[in-house]
Design a protein around this motif. Structure first.
Motif, PDB file in Angstrom:
ATOM      1  N   SER A   5       0.822  -1.041  -0.015  1.00  0.00           N
ATOM      2  CA  SER A   5      -0.033   0.129   0.110  1.00  0.00           C
ATOM      3  C   SER A   5       0.934   1.031   0.211  1.00  0.00           C
ATOM      4  CB  SER A   5      -0.865   0.101   1.189  1.00  0.00           C
ATOM      5  OG  SER A   5      -0.275   0.052   2.347  1.00  0.00           O
ATOM      6  N   HIS A   6       0.320   2.340  -0.341  1.00  0.00           N
ATOM      7  CA  HIS A   6       1.129   3.641  -0.316  1.00  0.00           C
ATOM      8  C   HIS A   6       1.671   3.753   0.909  1.00  0.00           C
ATOM      9  CE1 HIS A   6      -0.023   4.039  -4.889  1.00  0.00           C
ATOM     10  NE2 HIS A   6      -1.192   3.680  -4.358  1.00  0.00           N
ATOM     11  N   ASP A   7       0.863   3.731   1.855  1.00  0.00           N
ATOM     12  CA  ASP A   7       1.519   4.143   3.234  1.00  0.00           C
ATOM     13  C   ASP A   7       2.212   3.026   3.779  1.00  0.00           C
ATOM     14  OD1 ASP A   7      -0.185   1.990   4.033  1.00  0.00           O
ATOM     15  OD2 ASP A   7      -1.657   3.288   5.212  1.00  0.00           O
ATOM     16  N   ASN A  11       1.689   0.022   5.125  1.00  0.00           N
ATOM     17  CA  ASN A  11       1.051  -0.774   6.163  1.00  0.00           C
ATOM     18  C   ASN A  11       0.238  -1.989   5.497  1.00  0.00           C
ATOM     19  OD1 ASN A  11       1.792   1.017   8.184  1.00  0.00           O
ATOM     20  ND2 ASN A  11       0.286   2.501   7.810  1.00  0.00           N
TER      21      ASN A  11
END
Length: 150
Positions: A31-33, A35
């Motif tokens: 994911s972009h974050d 997590n």
């Protein structure tokens, strides 16, 4: 899935089994974050797993089997949606697993959602795109726009 820092000498953690079947994994996307990790198996199953968790937090099913090369499923830039290819379809779900659409199309060889628009590339030489139109309105439910590649 085994999460570890390759720069450290410690052995990797015991791997987590994401997919229940013995199918080969054909794509993995972080994911972009950073997590969550999405994975898709050859049978079309899609798992979303929080890093550090022993089990997937979400299991989805796209049509299978996938007969073309590796292509990971994709998170939308805001992390609210998941896009994955099926045997002859493209599927979009919310991050909670609710189906937004399932479009029957020619077999896709890849999907991507790195910008405002989601894109699927197909064996026919066409690509389809969904997402914000020129005025910025969200048109994910409107279906794909077909654009031939040159």
């Amino acid at each position: 899935l085994s999460v570890f820092d390759p720069r450290l000498p410690e052995a990797p953690a015991e791997p987590v089994r994401l997919h229940q079947s013995a199918q080969a994994v054909v794509g993995v996307q972080l994911s972009h974050d950073g997590n969550l990790v999405l994975s898709q198996a050859q049978d079309g199953s899609v798992c979303c797993t929080a890093l550090g968790c022993p089990e997937p937090t979400l299991r989805l099913q796209a049509s299978g089997p996938l007969d073309s090369g590796p292509s990971p499923p994709a998170f939308s830039p805001d992390g609210a949606s998941i896009l994955a290819r099926g045997a002859a379809s493209v599927h979009c779900w919310t991050k909670d697993g609710h189906l937004v659409y399932n479009h029957d199309l020619q077999p896709a060889v890849a999907v991507s959602w790195d910008l405002q628009r989601a894109v699927s590339i197909h064996r026919s030489g066409h690509f389809y795109s969904w997402g914000a139109d020129q005025e910025g309105a969200d048109d994910l439910n409107a279906g794909p726009r077909s654009e031939p590649q040159d």
